[in-house]
Design a protein around this motif. Sequence first.
Motif, PDB file in Angstrom:
ATOM      1  N   HIS A 256      24.923  46.130  75.782  1.00 53.20           N
ATOM      2  CA  HIS A 256      24.093  46.437  74.594  1.00 53.20           C
ATOM      3  C   HIS A 256      24.689  45.962  73.152  1.00 53.20           C
ATOM      4  N   VAL A 257      23.894  45.937  72.112  1.00 53.51           N
ATOM      5  CA  VAL A 257      24.032  45.618  71.098  1.00 53.51           C
ATOM      6  C   VAL A 257      25.117  46.892  70.171  1.00 53.51           C
TER       7      VAL A 257
ATOM      8  N   GLU B 269      26.839  46.147  67.153  1.00 51.75           N
ATOM      9  CA  GLU B 269      26.874  45.787  65.855  1.00 51.75           C
ATOM     10  C   GLU B 269      25.539  44.633  65.403  1.00 51.75           C
ATOM     11  N   ASP B 270      24.998  44.949  64.648  1.00 52.58           N
ATOM     12  CA  ASP B 270      23.863  44.015  64.391  1.00 52.58           C
ATOM     13  C   ASP B 270      23.796  43.578  62.768  1.00 52.58           C
TER      14      ASP B 270
ATOM     15  N   GLY C 135      20.652  40.427  62.384  1.00 54.23           N
ATOM     16  CA  GLY C 135      20.393  39.365  63.248  1.00 54.23           C
ATOM     17  C   GLY C 135      21.242  38.310  63.172  1.00 54.23           C
TER      18      GLY C 135
ATOM     19  N   ARG D 249      25.594  39.450  66.273  1.00 55.88           N
ATOM     20  CA  ARG D 249      25.297  40.509  67.114  1.00 55.88           C
ATOM     21  C   ARG D 249      26.333  40.723  67.805  1.00 55.88           C
ATOM     22  N   LEU D 250      27.334  41.772  67.780  1.00 59.05           N
ATOM     23  CA  LEU D 250      28.406  42.004  68.792  1.00 59.05           C
ATOM     24  C   LEU D 250      27.853  43.070  69.698  1.00 59.05           C
ATOM     25  N   LEU D 251      28.201  42.363  71.085  1.00 53.73           N
ATOM     26  CA  LEU D 251      27.830  43.255  72.320  1.00 53.73           C
ATOM     27  C   LEU D 251      28.918  44.255  72.930  1.00 53.73           C
TER      28      LEU D 251
ATOM     29  N   VAL E 211      29.470  38.030  71.412  1.00 56.42           N
ATOM     30  CA  VAL E 211      28.788  37.760  70.198  1.00 56.42           C
ATOM     31  C   VAL E 211      27.747  36.846  70.237  1.00 56.42           C
TER      32      VAL E 211
ATOM     33  N   ARG F  96      25.149  34.596  67.637  1.00 57.35           N
ATOM     34  CA  ARG F  96      24.882  34.214  66.336  1.00 57.35           C
ATOM     35  C   ARG F  96      23.640  33.770  66.224  1.00 57.35           C
TER      36      ARG F  96
ATOM     37  N   GLN G 205      30.212  47.325  57.252  1.00 56.62           N
ATOM     38  CA  GLN G 205      30.037  46.789  58.723  1.00 56.62           C
ATOM     39  C   GLN G 205      30.844  45.469  58.960  1.00 56.62           C
TER      40      GLN G 205
END
Length: 330
Positions: free
Chosen positions: A8-9, A11-12, A15, A18-20, A25, A27, A231
């Motif tokens: 799951h994500v 960090e976003d 858009g 997105r780090l899962l 990642v 992009r 972030q």
Amino acid sequence: MSGDAAPHVVEDFFGVVRLLSDGSVVRGDETVLMPVQPVSDVPCVEWKDAMYDAARGLKVRVYRPTPATADGGGSTKLPVLVHFHGGGYCLGSYDQAGRSHYFRQRLAADLPAVVLSVQYRLAPEHRLPAAVEDGAAFLAWLRGQAALGARAEPWLAESADFARTLVSGVSAGANLAHHLAVQVGSGQVELHPVRLAGYVLLSPFFGGVERTSTEADPPAGVSLTVAMSDQLWRMALPVGATMDHPLANPFGPDSPDLAPVALPPVLVEAPERDVLRDRVLLYAARLKEMGKAVELAEFKGEQHGFSVRGWGQANEELIRILKQFVRQLK
């Protein structure tokens, strides 16, 4: 049947990054954040790419005034400006089009100088200190080029005065330039026959756990918010690190003492409408207290990273200040 949950994500960033949860990642299109504005090329500036780290596929874009238009008609060697792009260590590129490309061309034409726009690995795929390691690797490559003399990359052999080399950058690139200047000044990185004559920090990207006034009460209309800065640092720093990590906070509890470091003269640019303004002013003030040669250029009404966000009177003034700074270096 596996009980493992799907990634799951965690960090976003708008858009675009997105780090899962599994560390992967995804992009997106960076132009969502920084639309590429078509600009005309600067006359009499040429550029090309070269590889400086084949193992990692890292390149440098070399800009220079065409020899016939340079000072002395090409017979005089030019200072070397090593330049690192911004993007919070998570975005941007050495060959970014639009205003960034135009700014590098203007540096080459107006200083005049050989401008080296350096690619480095991005977080969160490659968390810090990867980018700083790449910066040091580039300086090692540059040192090797200087040692080759006439056998160096042809444009460097023809145009570069390695004894007048500067490191510079915008935002995260300025943070990177600071760390390289410290490594050189403390003897961690050997440069000879290259000589670091100065460094330039444009809207430097610093952080810290304790909020400053401009972070607690941001100016109106900022291009970089506190939430965005936080972030980007979360995605760029080693996992679990706080913003007092030495790579974010040059005056944090675990950061090296800069007083004994033989730093060359520095030009620090501080925009008024920047949540990081207080950190930038503190940086300049602390170095001055240590007896370092510091020139501070404040820009009223301008935003973080304005040098590559648009073009106007402030940009022309910045070019003028940069030109004077480079010319006075010994």
